[in-house]
Structure formats: C-alpha cells, structure tokens
Write an enzyme that holds these catalytic residues in place. Sequence first.
Site, PDB file in Angstrom:
ATOM      1  NE  ARG A  26       9.196  -3.406  16.207  1.00 15.99           N
ATOM      2  CZ  ARG A  26       9.644  -2.467  15.354  1.00 15.99           C
ATOM      3  NH1 ARG A  26       9.232  -2.449  14.110  1.00 15.99           N
ATOM      4  NH2 ARG A  26      10.495  -1.552  15.754  1.00 15.99           N
ATOM      5  CG  ASP A  71       8.271  -2.395   9.707  1.00 10.37           C
ATOM      6  OD1 ASP A  71       8.626  -2.497  10.889  1.00 10.37           O
ATOM      7  OD2 ASP A  71       7.831  -1.325   9.225  1.00 10.37           O
TER       8      ASP A  71
HETATM    9  P1  FDA Z   1      -5.449  -5.695  19.421  1.00  8.08           P
HETATM   10  O1  FDA Z   1      -5.656  -5.415  17.986  1.00  8.08           O
HETATM   11  O2  FDA Z   1      -6.246  -6.777  20.058  1.00  8.08           O
HETATM   12  O3  FDA Z   1      -5.617  -4.351  20.211  1.00  8.08           O
HETATM   13  C1  FDA Z   1      -5.639  -4.280  21.627  1.00  8.08           C
HETATM   14  C2  FDA Z   1      -6.222  -2.937  22.043  1.00  8.08           C
HETATM   15  O4  FDA Z   1      -5.371  -1.885  21.562  1.00  8.08           O
HETATM   16  C3  FDA Z   1      -7.584  -2.629  21.405  1.00  8.08           C
HETATM   17  O5  FDA Z   1      -8.627  -3.152  22.179  1.00  8.08           O
HETATM   18  C4  FDA Z   1      -7.573  -1.119  21.373  1.00  8.08           C
HETATM   19  O6  FDA Z   1      -7.842  -0.602  22.653  1.00  8.08           O
HETATM   20  C5  FDA Z   1      -6.143  -0.805  21.040  1.00  8.08           C
HETATM   21  N1  FDA Z   1      -5.927  -0.711  19.578  1.00  8.08           N
HETATM   22  C6  FDA Z   1      -5.303  -1.624  18.770  1.00  8.08           C
HETATM   23  N2  FDA Z   1      -5.254  -1.189  17.504  1.00  8.08           N
HETATM   24  C7  FDA Z   1      -5.890   0.014  17.472  1.00  8.08           C
HETATM   25  C8  FDA Z   1      -6.158   0.973  16.455  1.00  8.08           C
HETATM   26  N3  FDA Z   1      -5.777   0.770  15.198  1.00  8.08           N
HETATM   27  N4  FDA Z   1      -6.829   2.120  16.788  1.00  8.08           N
HETATM   28  C9  FDA Z   1      -7.206   2.342  18.059  1.00  8.08           C
HETATM   29  N5  FDA Z   1      -6.968   1.470  19.093  1.00  8.08           N
HETATM   30  C10 FDA Z   1      -6.321   0.326  18.812  1.00  8.08           C
HETATM   31  N6  FDA Z   1       2.150  -5.807  11.976  1.00  8.08           N
HETATM   32  C11 FDA Z   1       2.717  -6.472  10.943  1.00  8.08           C
HETATM   33  O7  FDA Z   1       2.050  -7.306  10.314  1.00  8.08           O
HETATM   34  N7  FDA Z   1       4.018  -6.236  10.590  1.00  8.08           N
HETATM   35  C12 FDA Z   1       4.809  -5.365  11.282  1.00  8.08           C
HETATM   36  O8  FDA Z   1       5.981  -5.183  10.938  1.00  8.08           O
HETATM   37  C13 FDA Z   1       4.233  -4.674  12.379  1.00  8.08           C
HETATM   38  N8  FDA Z   1       4.959  -3.795  13.125  1.00  8.08           N
HETATM   39  C14 FDA Z   1       4.439  -3.295  14.287  1.00  8.08           C
HETATM   40  C15 FDA Z   1       5.247  -2.542  15.141  1.00  8.08           C
HETATM   41  C16 FDA Z   1       4.745  -2.108  16.362  1.00  8.08           C
HETATM   42  C17 FDA Z   1       5.638  -1.331  17.279  1.00  8.08           C
HETATM   43  C18 FDA Z   1       3.409  -2.428  16.743  1.00  8.08           C
HETATM   44  C19 FDA Z   1       2.851  -2.004  18.066  1.00  8.08           C
HETATM   45  C20 FDA Z   1       2.597  -3.140  15.883  1.00  8.08           C
HETATM   46  C21 FDA Z   1       3.092  -3.571  14.655  1.00  8.08           C
HETATM   47  N9  FDA Z   1       2.287  -4.275  13.765  1.00  8.08           N
HETATM   48  C22 FDA Z   1       2.879  -4.917  12.694  1.00  8.08           C
HETATM   49  C23 FDA Z   1       0.798  -4.291  13.951  1.00  8.08           C
HETATM   50  C24 FDA Z   1       0.336  -5.502  14.735  1.00  8.08           C
HETATM   51  O9  FDA Z   1       0.528  -6.675  13.977  1.00  8.08           O
HETATM   52  C25 FDA Z   1      -1.153  -5.399  15.097  1.00  8.08           C
HETATM   53  O10 FDA Z   1      -1.939  -5.327  13.941  1.00  8.08           O
HETATM   54  C26 FDA Z   1      -1.501  -4.220  15.999  1.00  8.08           C
HETATM   55  O11 FDA Z   1      -0.503  -3.975  16.937  1.00  8.08           O
HETATM   56  C27 FDA Z   1      -2.802  -4.501  16.771  1.00  8.08           C
HETATM   57  O12 FDA Z   1      -2.649  -5.637  17.590  1.00  8.08           O
HETATM   58  P2  FDA Z   1      -2.559  -5.573  19.188  1.00  8.08           P
HETATM   59  O13 FDA Z   1      -1.546  -6.578  19.641  1.00  8.08           O
HETATM   60  O14 FDA Z   1      -2.287  -4.200  19.624  1.00  8.08           O
HETATM   61  O15 FDA Z   1      -3.949  -6.128  19.718  1.00  8.08           O
END
Ligand code: FDA
Length: 311
Positions: A188, A138
Amino acid sequence: MLRQPLLAAARSPRLRSVAEKSRFTRPVVNRFVAGSTEDDALRVTADLAAAGLLTTLDFLGEDTTSVEQAEHTVRAYESVLAGLADVTGTGLADRAEVSVKLSAIGQALPGDGERIALDGARRICQAAEKVGTTVTIDMEDHTTTDSTLGIVAELRQDFPWVGAVLQAYLHRTEADCRELAGPGSRIRLCKGAYAEPESVAFSGDAVEDSYRRCLAVLFGGQGYPMVASHDPAMIAAARSLAVQQQRSPDSYEFQMLYGIRPDEQRALAAAGHRMRVYVPYGDEWYGYFMRRLAERPANLAFFLRSLTSKK
Ligand code: FDA
C-alpha cells in the site's frame, strides 16, 4: 502552516483525554470513523460492499502502553474477523480485510515489545487466514520503519499475503519499493501522515514526485500495488501506469479513507476498478482524527466548535 502543530497535538495524551471524553466531539469525528463498536464496523462494511466497494477495517488505537491494552486490541481484531465470517452469506469475508498498527499491539512496549507485537500480529493473521482474508500492517513514524518491515518479513514467512504500507515522503521509500515489489507482495503506497524531519523526508511537491517514482516501481514489479491516495494526480498516474504495464483490473487496487472523497470512491468502482475504503472504528479515535485534520486544516474549525459547544 498548521500541519506541524496539529501533528504535535496528535501526540498529546492530555488533549487526547479531553477530546475522547467529550460527548460533543463524536458527531464531527463520525465523518471519518465508522462508529464505536464492531457492529458499526460490520454495518458500514456491508453498506460499502452493497455499493461495490471493498473495505479494510482498523480497530482504532496506537501507542499502547500496557500488555493488557495490546491483548485487548488483538482480541478485537480476532472478534471482528470472526464477525466477517459470520456474515459470509452476504460475501463480507471476501470484501473486507483488516489493517493493523503495530504500536497498538505492543511494538513500543519496553523490553520485548517487538516480540509481543509479532505474536499478536501472528494471531490476527491466523484469524484472517481462517476466514479467507488478508491483513495489512500500517506504517507509523520513521523511527518504526525498520522494526515494522522486519515484523512484516517475519509474518510473510507463514502468511505470504501480509501487506505492508510504504510512505512516499520518506527518502528511503523508492529503494524499499524496489526491494518489496517481488511476486506476491502487497504494498500500500501512501504519501505519509506523520511529522518527519527534513533529514529523512521530502516535503511539498517532492512528495508527489517521489510518489510517482514509487508507483512506477510497484506497477513495473510483480506484486500487487495498492494506491492509497485521494489526490487526483496520483490516481491518474496510477491509471496510466496500469495501461502502460498492461495490468489486469484485478492486479492492483485504489484505496481511500472512510469519509474522504466518497463520490470519487464510487466513481472508480463504477469504472471497474477495485476500490477499497479504509474504515476505522472504536473509541480511541484521537490520533487518527488529528492526522486527518492536519491533512486538511479546513476541518479544524468544525472540530473546535464541537469541543467548546455547550449544546
Ligand atoms: P492530499 O493530502 O494531497 O489530498 C488530496 C485531496 O484529497 C485533497 O485536496 C482533498 O480534496 C482530499 N483530502 C485529503 N485528505 C483529506 C482530509 N483529511 N479531509 C478532507 N479531504 C481530504 N499514512 C501513514 O503515514 N501510514 C499509513 O499506514 C497510512 N495508511 C493509509 C491508508 C489509506 C487507505 C490511505 C488512503 C491513506 C493512508 N495514510 C497513511 C494517509 C496518507 O499518508 C495521507 O496522509 C493521506 O492519504 C492524504 O494524502 P493524499 O495522497 O490523499 O493527498
């Protein structure tokens, strides 16, 4: 507006102690966390596998302050990896891998923290290799990026399948993607979840623009892109790049967090995509959970109610 205060609260040892000790918080937390124990993690992995989903397991913990705590975390990973092998009959070792935060295995310890984290990560990689699965490291806040990528590079000399996480919100990430998109690399790509200063990170729509540019580099490269996002626009961009680059369905995957958009997770798997769910388990859920609240402050009201509930 609430994102920065929530991320600041995520680093507070006092709030962490109150929240993790309160028995009323657990039901709310369980939306995002598989449970306290290794058995919980293995049960959820088996359930997800039965639904056609892959898993990456995260033994919760970060900002470790002692060698003993780091050792405890390394042993937990060795144990859960062995647990995956024990249930190989149900196919779990090829359906699940592990994700590791280097700060949980000692990276920030004064003196030789980086060496302690590297040694611990090596042991986790050996345990993964033994059962035929992989490890992804991570990424935490930007002050750790160089150290983390350095440790990943060392690990990859012996375990070329070790994956790294890159965060699209950092200015440096498009260049890191170019550097790391070579044959065999597993990257990732996520947006990034920490409170970062403007000097190093994009904000608002610029994060999504950066995510798209990074996706284009990774899908155009020779590695294995892991698209970690719940954002429909990012998922659509990845799907169209996969078609443009004539990528086979086993040459990339989608990833989402446990408890977030589970219907979409199943829909992507049903459409023939490799879909992996990031499944955290354990008792040190506070930092992880607060970052989930910061992403979607609408979750906050439920959490606060559980903290103050007398029932
Ligand atoms: P965004 O935040 O725009 O979300 C898109 C949509 O997804 C929202 O409109 C909502 O519908 C839904 N959603 C997102 N988050 C939600 C929540 N908490 N509760 C409810 N609904 C939600 N970060 C990091 O800094 N270091 C890391 O190592 C990782 N590792 C990691 C692994 C995996 C498999 C994932 C999916 C994510 C990470 N992250 C991470 C977290 C990542 O950086 C980020 O903060 C979240 O994925 C939210 O960003 P989105 O791309 O989903 O978009």
